[in-house]
Design an enzyme around this catalytic site. Structure first.
Site, PDB file in Angstrom:
ATOM      1  N   HIS A  61      92.375  27.888  34.485  1.00  0.00           N
ATOM      2  CA  HIS A  61      90.844  27.211  35.008  1.00  0.00           C
ATOM      3  C   HIS A  61      90.038  26.803  33.801  1.00  0.00           C
ATOM      4  CE1 HIS A  61      87.370  27.200  37.186  1.00  0.00           C
ATOM      5  NE2 HIS A  61      87.802  27.248  38.148  1.00  0.00           N
ATOM      6  N   GLY A  70      81.125  23.564  40.855  1.00  0.00           N
ATOM      7  CA  GLY A  70      79.683  24.335  41.070  1.00  0.00           C
ATOM      8  C   GLY A  70      78.206  23.258  40.774  1.00  0.00           C
ATOM      9  N   GLU A 130      87.063  27.190  33.120  1.00  0.00           N
ATOM     10  CA  GLU A 130      86.379  28.171  32.913  1.00  0.00           C
ATOM     11  C   GLU A 130      87.027  29.419  31.558  1.00  0.00           C
ATOM     12  OE1 GLU A 130      84.941  29.948  36.824  1.00  0.00           O
ATOM     13  OE2 GLU A 130      83.904  27.898  36.785  1.00  0.00           O
ATOM     14  N   GLU A 140      90.812  19.624  39.022  1.00  0.00           N
ATOM     15  CA  GLU A 140      89.542  20.090  38.865  1.00  0.00           C
ATOM     16  C   GLU A 140      88.384  19.385  37.942  1.00  0.00           C
ATOM     17  OE1 GLU A 140      89.004  23.998  41.342  1.00  0.00           O
ATOM     18  OE2 GLU A 140      89.334  24.807  39.329  1.00  0.00           O
ATOM     19  N   ASN A 149      88.749  30.500  45.265  1.00  0.00           N
ATOM     20  CA  ASN A 149      88.855  30.997  44.065  1.00  0.00           C
ATOM     21  C   ASN A 149      87.244  31.977  44.087  1.00  0.00           C
ATOM     22  OD1 ASN A 149      88.407  31.801  41.479  1.00  0.00           O
ATOM     23  ND2 ASN A 149      88.448  29.839  40.488  1.00  0.00           N
ATOM     24  N   TRP A 150      87.312  32.864  44.228  1.00  0.00           N
ATOM     25  CA  TRP A 150      85.951  34.018  44.350  1.00  0.00           C
ATOM     26  C   TRP A 150      85.440  34.055  42.782  1.00  0.00           C
ATOM     27  CZ3 TRP A 150      86.219  38.497  48.277  1.00  0.00           C
ATOM     28  CH2 TRP A 150      86.221  38.016  49.557  1.00  0.00           C
ATOM     29  N   LYS A 151      86.357  33.732  41.772  1.00  0.00           N
ATOM     30  CA  LYS A 151      85.698  34.099  40.544  1.00  0.00           C
ATOM     31  C   LYS A 151      85.139  35.431  40.391  1.00  0.00           C
ATOM     32  CE  LYS A 151      84.736  29.046  40.342  1.00  0.00           C
ATOM     33  NZ  LYS A 151      84.266  27.907  39.859  1.00  0.00           N
ATOM     34  N   SER A 195      83.276  21.321  43.883  1.00  0.00           N
ATOM     35  CA  SER A 195      82.148  21.130  44.954  1.00  0.00           C
ATOM     36  C   SER A 195      82.794  20.709  46.565  1.00  0.00           C
ATOM     37  CB  SER A 195      81.277  20.211  44.541  1.00  0.00           C
ATOM     38  OG  SER A 195      80.327  20.803  43.381  1.00  0.00           O
ATOM     39  N   GLY A 233      85.501  27.201  45.309  1.00  0.00           N
ATOM     40  CA  GLY A 233      85.002  27.934  44.611  1.00  0.00           C
ATOM     41  C   GLY A 233      83.800  28.638  45.594  1.00  0.00           C
ATOM     42  N   GLY A 234      82.477  28.250  45.275  1.00  0.00           N
ATOM     43  CA  GLY A 234      81.551  28.746  46.048  1.00  0.00           C
ATOM     44  C   GLY A 234      81.820  28.759  47.633  1.00  0.00           C
TER      45      GLY A 234
HETATM   46  P1  13P Z   1      83.339  25.167  43.362  1.00  0.00           P
HETATM   47  O1  13P Z   1      83.831  24.920  44.699  1.00  0.00           O
HETATM   48  O2  13P Z   1      82.160  26.157  43.359  1.00  0.00           O
HETATM   49  O3  13P Z   1      82.724  23.882  42.830  1.00  0.00           O
HETATM   50  O4  13P Z   1      84.221  25.744  42.348  1.00  0.00           O
HETATM   51  C1  13P Z   1      85.321  25.039  42.121  1.00  0.00           C
HETATM   52  C2  13P Z   1      86.319  25.914  41.478  1.00  0.00           C
HETATM   53  O5  13P Z   1      86.092  26.127  40.245  1.00  0.00           O
HETATM   54  C3  13P Z   1      87.442  26.473  41.994  1.00  0.00           C
HETATM   55  O6  13P Z   1      88.361  26.831  40.993  1.00  0.00           O
END
Ligand code: 13P
Length: 248
Positions: A93, A169, A95, A163, A9-11, A208, A229-230
């Protein structure tokens, strides 16, 4: 047969040039033994799909509207994402639940719209730190599952991602026992809701996930992959995670 999935997920990150990492992934994982998906921002979906036309990497989106079309300025529908060539869409998600006050019912309707458009929704669930500390993690997550997932879902039409909000993050992850407890409960509830099909629904862990913890997480029963994510932004970070899943 349940499928394993490594999804990125590149956000709100990435440019056209970032799509180069898709070439590396395609070269490294012609036959990874697991599904691979990258969910870039909307403007990169079509070029990403074109770039991955012949490889093992599939492309997903990060959200969709519940309607097929209409006066919804700024939104994009599941049908449109499918037309662009997406195979997956992340819905619910944390967020988006937090920033756009999306409810379980909203998430369920988005997931249903995705299924109707032949996209596989990746439905996200997870507790806050306050809920975890209050001993409420399991009831919160189970309630989200019950109310966010469309009736009639199967292993071919649904992916669920656990999640924990406090792990996203932050570099913090739950203990392996905590992840195992949540995934066992989700599996049980999926079987109760969908019968034998519940056994085939792919269950991801997200929050993470990195090269250094991926193998331990993938060794947990009922963890069928990760939503990353990251560490999905570069081939250097994401490839070892895909490799760990493929070896699990
Ligand atoms: P991180 O891997 O950066 O913690 O993000 C997880 C995430 O929100 C994937 O949707």
């Amino acid at each position: 047969m349940r499928r394993k999935l490594a999804a990125g997920n590149w956000k709100m990150n990435g440019k056209l040039a970032s799509l180069e990492m898709l070439d590396s992934l395609s070269q490294s994982f012609g036959d990874a033994g697991c599904d691979i998906a990258i969910c870039p921002p909307a403007h990169l979906i079509l070029p990403a799909v074109e770039r991955c036309a012949s490889g093992a990497v599939r492309i997903g989106a990060q959200d969709c509207h519940t309607a097929e079309k209409g006066a919804f300025t700024g939104d994009i529908s599941a049908v449109m994402l499918r037309e662009a060539g997406a195979d997956y869409v992340i819905v619910g998600h944390s967020e988006r639940r937090a920033a756009y006050t999306e409810t379980d019912a909203d998430v369920m309707h988005k997931a249903a719209a995705a299924q109707t458009a032949n996209l596989i929704p990746i439905v996200c669930l997870g507790e806050s730190l306050a809920e975890r500390e209050a001993g409420q993690a399991l009831p919160v997550i189970r309630s989200q599952l019950k109310h966010s997932v469309p009736a009639g879902s199967t292993g071919a039409t649904l992916v669920v991602a656990y999640e924990p909000i406090w792990a996203i993050g932050t570099g913090k992850i739950p203990t392996m026992a905590q992840i195992a407890e949540v995934h066992a409960a989700l599996r049980q509830d999926l079987k109760t809701a969908f019968g034998a099909a519940g056994q085939d629904i792919t269950l991801l862990y997200g929050g993470s996930v990195k090269a250094g913890n991926a193998a331990d997480i993938f060794a947990i029963s009922d963890v069928d992959g990760a939503l990353v994510g990251g560490a999905s932004l570069t081939a250097e970070d994401f490839s070892p995670i895909v490799a760990a899943l493929s070896a699990a």
